[in-house]
Design a protein around this motif. Structure first.
Motif, short mmCIF file in Angstrom:
data_model
loop_
_atom_site.label_atom_id
_atom_site.label_comp_id
_atom_site.label_asym_id
_atom_site.label_seq_id
_atom_site.Cartn_x
_atom_site.Cartn_y
_atom_site.Cartn_z
N GLN A 1 0.86 -1.19 0.00
CA GLN A 1 0.00 0.00 0.00
C GLN A 1 0.89 1.23 0.00
N ASN A 2 1.22 1.71 -1.19
CA ASN A 2 2.19 2.80 -1.30
C ASN A 2 1.61 4.17 -0.99
N THR A 3 0.34 4.21 -0.60
CA THR A 3 -0.26 5.50 -0.22
C THR A 3 0.07 5.88 1.22
N LEU A 4 0.59 4.95 2.00
CA LEU A 4 0.94 5.27 3.38
C LEU A 4 2.20 6.14 3.40
N PRO A 5 2.15 7.29 4.08
CA PRO A 5 3.33 8.17 4.11
C PRO A 5 4.46 7.55 4.93
N SER A 6 5.68 7.75 4.45
CA SER A 6 6.84 7.19 5.13
C SER A 6 7.98 8.18 5.04
N VAL A 7 8.80 8.24 6.07
CA VAL A 7 9.93 9.16 6.09
C VAL A 7 10.91 8.80 4.97
N LYS A 8 11.52 9.80 4.39
CA LYS A 8 12.50 9.59 3.32
C LYS A 8 13.90 9.64 3.93
N ARG A 9 14.45 8.48 4.15
CA ARG A 9 15.81 8.39 4.68
C ARG A 9 16.83 8.54 3.55
N PRO A 10 17.95 9.22 3.81
CA PRO A 10 18.98 9.35 2.77
C PRO A 10 19.79 8.07 2.64
N ASP A 11 20.40 7.87 1.47
CA ASP A 11 21.35 6.77 1.31
C ASP A 11 22.54 7.02 2.24
N ARG A 12 23.13 5.94 2.73
CA ARG A 12 24.24 6.08 3.67
C ARG A 12 25.30 5.02 3.33
N PRO A 13 26.19 5.33 2.37
CA PRO A 13 27.14 4.31 1.91
C PRO A 13 28.26 3.99 2.89
N GLY A 14 28.59 4.89 3.77
CA GLY A 14 29.68 4.63 4.70
C GLY A 14 31.04 4.89 4.06
N SER A 15 32.06 4.88 4.88
CA SER A 15 33.43 5.09 4.40
C SER A 15 34.36 4.10 5.09
N ILE A 16 35.44 3.74 4.41
CA ILE A 16 36.40 2.80 4.99
C ILE A 16 37.07 3.43 6.20
N TYR A 17 37.14 2.67 7.26
CA TYR A 17 37.76 3.15 8.50
C TYR A 17 38.98 2.27 8.78
N ASP A 18 40.16 2.77 8.43
CA ASP A 18 41.39 1.99 8.58
C ASP A 18 42.03 2.34 9.92
#
Length: 664
Positions: free
Chosen positions: A517-534
């Motif tokens: 049911q795509n009529t239900l409103p939902s928060v728009k979260r951003p993409d979160r790819p992350g970064s390498i942590y060495d």
């Protein structure tokens, strides 16, 4: 009778996840008394307690890890990146939640989107159950006053449960409640009747959702004030109803009502556990018998997830965490050399993880429930839940925050001092006023209620506080110990950041729901790819230095003691300066091993000069013998390289002998 009233559950299990608000009233047609509804309430209205246990030295669970992300999305935990010990696969199963992905069902390893609606479905399933009970309870007959009161109790408990379930859903999937915008903010789908309705559901405005919650709580209080609790603390009573009311009003910034209900709790139950009297007591501070426990349901799988250590290796219970307490929480209890706040040592404690290579550097871990020790007798010994737990301490904190917001700072400080006098050795805190006092209360709330399911929701509501808004940036890590399907440890860590006021402080609706049911409103979260942590960029040089230091010492000692040449890990002293913290890092491990071998050979060679000196000594004896006897067979008589085992030793001995004998 139970077989009749549970028929509808079979229908539930065969329906699609999109039917989260569908109900089957005809399947309750054979309910014959309020007792049948009471059975249904305790069996499926209340949250079922999952349990953890050990079997064949492996950690296992009965049930499911419902609502686990509520603990892992906030700033209260950090993955222990030095050793893989995630027996329940929490990091992989909840990757999308822990790293605040746009789709929380995202898998780091596969890139696919998995199930997102487990918690959503479970909460709505139980709402559907209590809807059925509330719809049927008034129809049941009562032959006497006691029967009537039983019906009242069942209705009150059911209303309480529906309130707490909708409250939980709203704080997971709707934006935080702001008094100025709640009327125009999308909430969640709500249904309180048991009738089947053929329609698309809509998300009620957030203000309406909260009003419905408050109506249920009013019903719960009206009913439960007439009755006594049936099985404390596993069934709701009037105290629990007031405490939940206080919490809901606190989130709504209705400070007066929040204070009033907190006060109603404390008038009925003000007891606190005095941590000053717990010296030597290592039992779970959270337990059903505590004077602070007001209500609990569900199991405590959190301790299993955080520790991961059930397990044994050849009978040894290793003390190794999966998640640790981050510095920001540890430091809230004061400087580490100051033991005034007893909660640091009881709520969290310091351990030295064990990897099989010795003990690693100390870390802080969750201690309200003792992770490893609770499994030594089989199933978990914890008898309270990790999300739906209510304690007296919360009433003190709710009351203090509400009083401070109302400008009654003297009352706020009084409540804080009452609580803290049971938590610290010497209560000498400086509380401040205005914003400083609010900050102190928030920090005290974090210190006191850590990892009891409050923090994520608290961080959300602080963002929309109309007087003292607060938000923070949180960093989480995901460590892939065996990337690309490798069998050896080739650790790679990714870093993910939740920004201040990030939209991802709210979960998007499950993809299964929006696909249906795509009529239900939902928060728009951003993409979160992350970064390498060495974080281990210098491990090779560290391993080289540690291996060299060990090799030089051990090589010298082995030669002086006449021990056999042994530059392998089987040498009893191989791990002398080996850092267990890095034992799962190939860069460190390989550099250490190579440096140890080279340094050991070098040191052993230096001490072979001792073999050389022995050769000199024996050669001198040969010379003296020949001088005294006049014979020329001293070489054959005194040369003895059989006293050495390695070829290098024999060569050094030969050189020392001949240097003296032929140089004489």
């Amino acid at each position: 009778m139970k077989k009749y009233i549970f028929l509808y559950l079979l229908v539930w299990l065969t329906t699609s996840c999109s039917d989260f608000l569908e109900e089957y009233s005809n399947d309750l047609a054979k309910v014959e008394s309020y007792s049948d509804l009471d059975e249904l309430l305790i069996g499926d209205g209340y949250w079922y307690p999952s349990t953890a246990y050990t079997s064949s030295s492996m950690l296992r669970i009965d049930g499911d890890t419902y609502l686990m992300p509520l603990h892992l999305m906030s700033d209260e935990t950090e993955i222990y990146r030095k050793y893989e010990n995630d027996k329940l696969r929490i990091q992989d199963n909840f990757f999308g939640w822990i790293t605040w992905q746009r789709q929380v069902g995202s898998s780091y390893k596969t890139g696919q989107i998995g199930s997102e609606d487990k918690d959503w479905n479970e909460l709505y399933k139980r709402i559907n159950i209590v809807n059925q009970i509330i719809g049927e309870i008034d129809k049941q007959s009562a032959s006497n006053r006691q029967d009537e009161l039983e019906k009242v109790r069942i209705k009150g408990e059911s209303a309480f449960l529906r309130a707490i379930y909708y409250f939980t859903l709203a704080n997971m999937y709707a934006q935080p409640y702001s008094p100025t915008t709640a009327q125009n903010t999308a909430g969640i789908p709500v249904k309180r009747t048991q009738q089947i309705e053929d329609k698309e559901y809509t998300s009620a405005p957030l203000s309406e959702v909260y009003n419905i919650i408050l109506e249920d709580l009013e019903t719960a209080r009206t009913c439960l004030q007439q009755t006594s609790v049936k099985n404390h603390p596993y069934r709701a009573d009037i105290v629990a109803a007031h405490l939940l009311s206080s919490r809901v009003y606190l989130y709504m910034q209705d400070w007066q009502n929040a204070y009033n209900h907190a006060d109603s709790v404390l008038r009925r139950k003000e007891q606190l556990t005095d941590l000053n009297s717990r010296e030597g007591d290592d039992s779970n501070i959270l337990n059903r018998s505590s004077v602070e426990t007001i209500f609990s349901m569900g199991g405590h799988l959190l301790s299993s997830a955080l520790y991961g250590t059930n397990g044994t290796s050849w009978g040894t219970l290793y003390n190794t965490p999966t998640y640790i307490i981050p510095d920001n929480l540890v430091e809230l209890y004061g400087p580490t050399d100051n033991d005034n706040d007893l909660r640091r040592g009881i709520y969290i404690k310091q351990i030295e993880p064990e990897f099989g290579y010795g003990k690693a550097s100390p870390v802080w871990v969750f201690a309200k429930v003792n992770g490893p020790q609770q499994y030594t007798n089989g199933r978990t010994a914890c008898d309270v839940g990790d999300v739906f737990l209510m304690r007296t301490a919360e009433a003190y904190l709710n009351g203090a925050e509400a009083a401070a917001q109302l400008g009654n700072e003297g009352e706020a400080v009084r409540l804080l001092r009452l609580l803290r006098s049971h938590r610290v050795k010497n209560e000498n805190a400086t509380y401040g006023n205005g914003g400083e006092l609010i900050r102190f209360i928030r920090e005290e709330r974090e210190r006191e209620l850590c990892l009891e399911g409050h923090r994520w929701f608290d961080l959300r509501r602080y963002m929309v506080d109309t007087r003292y808004p607060f938000t923070k940036r949180i960093t989480h890590y995901y460590t892939d110990f065996k990337p690309n399907g490798s069998f050896s440890y080739q650790q790679q860590t990714m870093r993910y950041v939740l920004e201040e006021n990030d939209p991802a402080y709210t979960l998007a609706l499950p993809i299964e729901v929006t696909n249906f049911q795509n009529t239900l409103p939902s928060v728009k979260r951003p993409d979160r790819p992350g970064s390498i942590y060495d974080e281990y960029a210098d491990l090779a040089s560290i391993g080289e230095a540690d291996g060299k230091k060990t090799g030089l010492e051990v090589g010298l000692e082995d030669m002086e003691a006449g021990n056999k040449y042994n530059d392998t890990r089987n040498n009893n002293n191989y791990y002398r300066y080996y850092k267990a913290d890095y034992s799962q890092q190939n860069a460190y491990r390989n550099a250490y091993q190579q440096a140890f071998k080279e340094a050991y050979a070098q040191a052993y060679s230096v001490v072979k000069s001792a073999a050389y000196l022995k050769g000199e000594e024996d050669a001198q004896k040969a010379i003296d013998y020949e001088d005294e006897s006049g014979s020329w067979d001293g070489y054959d008589k005194f040369f003895n390289d059989n006293q050495f085992e390695t070829e290098q030793e024999k060569n050094d001995y030969l050189k020392g002998f001949e240097d003296v004998y032929y140089g004489y």
